[in-house]
Design an enzyme around this catalytic site. Structure first.
Site, PDB file in Angstrom:
ATOM      1  N   GLY A  12       0.726  -0.946   0.044  1.00 57.63           N
ATOM      2  CA  GLY A  12      -0.003   0.050   0.153  1.00 57.63           C
ATOM      3  C   GLY A  12       0.824   1.278   0.058  1.00 57.63           C
ATOM      4  CB  SER A  38       2.433  -6.957   5.113  1.00 57.40           C
ATOM      5  OG  SER A  38       2.759  -7.243   6.536  1.00 57.40           O
ATOM      6  CB  VAL A  46      11.235  10.144   3.627  1.00 56.86           C
ATOM      7  CG1 VAL A  46      12.264  11.134   3.515  1.00 56.86           C
ATOM      8  CG2 VAL A  46      11.669   8.994   4.760  1.00 56.86           C
ATOM      9  CE  LYS A  77       7.380  22.074  -1.420  1.00 57.56           C
ATOM     10  NZ  LYS A  77       8.153  20.902  -1.960  1.00 57.56           N
ATOM     11  N   PRO A  97      10.389  29.051  -6.273  1.00 62.00           N
ATOM     12  CG  PRO A  97       9.697  31.377  -6.318  1.00 62.00           C
ATOM     13  CD  PRO A  97      11.071  30.387  -6.852  1.00 62.00           C
ATOM     14  CG  LEU A 336      10.322   4.343  -0.953  1.00 58.92           C
ATOM     15  CD1 LEU A 336      10.204   4.139   0.290  1.00 58.92           C
ATOM     16  CD2 LEU A 336      11.208   5.483  -1.334  1.00 58.92           C
ATOM     17  CB  THR A 347      11.344  14.443  -7.248  1.00 59.84           C
ATOM     18  OG1 THR A 347      12.523  13.888  -6.705  1.00 59.84           O
ATOM     19  CG2 THR A 347      12.031  15.954  -7.849  1.00 59.84           C
TER      20      THR A 347
END
Length: 501
Positions: A12, A38, A46, A77, A97, A336, A347
């Site tokens: 997930g 799991s 992060v 942001k 910016p 990841l 990014t």
């Protein structure tokens, strides 16, 4: 297809649920979607920041900001502020910016001023003074504006990663995505090398036409099962670890929540500071080749002014690089498990979203076959390489002399040909916009982003002794007054957040 194309997403987290939602939105009942997770695996979380592409993600799904932002402690942001990256240039801080539509009227003046300054003539080159979001961030204003302001605003978000994952999971299940919480004990492959089934720890086989690996750095499908090779970025991105800590707001901070991420250079890396509605998220990204985890934690705590051991930190290890194939056999890697290029410019989710969107395009173009798999891998790898180059440039251009870490980064010559050409054009006073167009890399970071970085670092020659006293378009074109007038249409960030509730 005679029956729905079955996709099983293993893992997930934000990446897995982003994929589930975009697939469900695009294909509806043409596909059967199952997400298997799991029960013991948490979200690393992060960064907690995004680029403007995340706004497009929610727009595609038809999710209003009022639906998800309060749930996920999210704030707006507009800007990334870099502190102490280039002190020898005399610039202690600069901002990058997010470009907005109104910047069409000011960006040429910024680029011309940078060109003039590269000739040794004194001009104003602070990036945030030429771009509306930089001005708004300086005034503590949010991006929301009424219909009377006829220009499109671009902005990103700060958010709680764990809460965002929960929200996206709920939304996906409402769209018909099946959710299973089970352990996977075994992965079986067919004779042609494809993945055939996932086997749970109670012996139940889960078969599918296609699998998506969102198992994080573990890479259960792509790495451990299919053995897809990994290209590390260690030679030009040294950071491999992080230590993170949440800090509460003071009453004054809670009433003036910033609209920017702060990135502050420390002795062996840099520290992020991300404002959520309830707290700051902080992290120190560093290289264990130059500092150990105990030293990093001590420096991090000193930087934050949090020396009390009762404030618990988390230590993380990062695997920086990318897979050689993002789509191998009948499996796609996202998040990841696909690759990671540290959180400096936020990014990570952008690359996840782009990878999903490109996959949808190429799978449809091949009528749900692997016909365009090689093309997809080439496109996504190119994205990773060019994002990496932009991040590497932050380290290569630093002017710090306080540690071996920063000197090693500045002396590092492991640069791609693309980055070498960009730096050559800049320092030889060439046309940077034309070079970026020649390389066809503006979809990664465009000429304005590169100007923000290079001008922000003060990457200029010494000033010429004879100055004409003219040629500064910031003054001559009234950029300050123009953007100040535009900013009058916007209200404080806390008002924008209050309107969501």
């Amino acid at each position: 297809m005679d029956k729905p194309f079955h996709i099983v997403i293993l893992g997930g987290g934000t990446a897995g649920w982003m994929a589930a939602n975009l697939f469900a939105k695009r294909w509806g009942n043409k596909v059967k979607l199952t997400l298997v997770e799991s029960p013991d695996v948490g979200i690393i979380g992060v960064g907690e920041g995004s680029t403007p592409s995340l706004k497009r993600f929610f727009d595609i799904l038809g999710i209003e900001e009022s639906q998800w932002m309060p749930r996920c402690q999210a704030t707006y942001k507009l800007n990334i502020r870099f502190n102490d990256w280039s002190p020898a240039s005399g610039i202690q801080s600069y901002s990058h910016p997010f470009p907005a539509q109104v910047d069409t009227f000011t960006k040429r003046a910024f680029m011309v001023n940078a060109q003039t300054r590269r000739m040794g003539l004194a001009t104003h080159t602070q990036p945030e003074d030429f771009l509306l979001n930089g001005v708004l961030a300086g005034q503590g204003k949010g991006p929301k504006v009424g219909a009377h302001f006829p220009f499109t605003q671009e902005y990103g978000y700060h958010f709680n990663s764990a809460l965002l994952g929960e929200f996206l999971a709920e939304f996906a299940e409402q769209q018909g995505v099946s959710y299973r919480q089970v352990h996977i004990a075994q992965v079986n492959r067919a004779e042609n090398g494809d993945i055939s089934t996932l086997v749970t720890d109670n012996g139940e086989p889960l078969s599918a036409d296609f699998f998506v690996d969102c198992t994080g750095f573990a890479g259960l499908l792509m790495d451990k099962t299919l053995g897809v090779a990994f290209t590390p970025y260690k030679e030009n991105l040294f950071n491999d670890s992080a230590v993170v800590l949440q800090t509460p707001y003071s009453p004054e901070q809670a009433s003036r929540i910033p609209v920017e991420t702060e990135s502050t250079a420390l002795s062996a890396g840099w520290c992020w500071k991300i404002p959520l509605t309830e707290r700051f998220g902080n992290g120190y990204v560093y290289s264990q080749d130059f500092i150990n985890k105990e030293q990093a934690e001590q420096e991090f705590r000193q930087h934050l002014g949090v020396l009390d051991d009762s404030a618990q930190v988390r230590h993380l290890t990062m695997k920086v690089g990318r897979l050689n194939e993002h789509w191998s056999h009948n499996c796609l890697a996202l998040g990841l498990s696909q690759g990671f290029i540290e959180p400096l410019e936020a990014t990570a989710l952008h690359l996840v979203q782009v990878s999903i969107e490109l996959f949808i395009q190429q799978l449809e173009a091949g009528q749900f076959s692997a016909k365009h798999r090689a093309k997809y891998n080439e496109l996504v790898s190119e994205r990773f390489e060019r994002v990496r180059d932009y991040i590497v440039a932050h380290y290569k251009l630093n002017t710090r002399n306080d540690s071996d870490y920063w000197r090693a980064n500045r002396d590092n010559m492991a640069l791609s040909d693309s980055l070498k050409e960009i730096l050559h054009v800049w320092y030889s006073r060439g046309d940077l916009a034309k070079e970026i167009a020649r390389q066809d890399i503006s979809s990664h970071f465009d000429e304005i982003s590169w100007h923000c970085l290079l001008a922000g670092y003060g990457a200029f020659p010494p000033l010429h002794p004879n100055q004409p006293g003219k040629g500064d378009l910031y003054q001559e074109k009234g950029i300050k007054e123009f953007l100040a007038g535009c900013a009058l249409n916007f209200s404080a960030h806390h008002n924008n957040l209050a309107d969501l509730v």
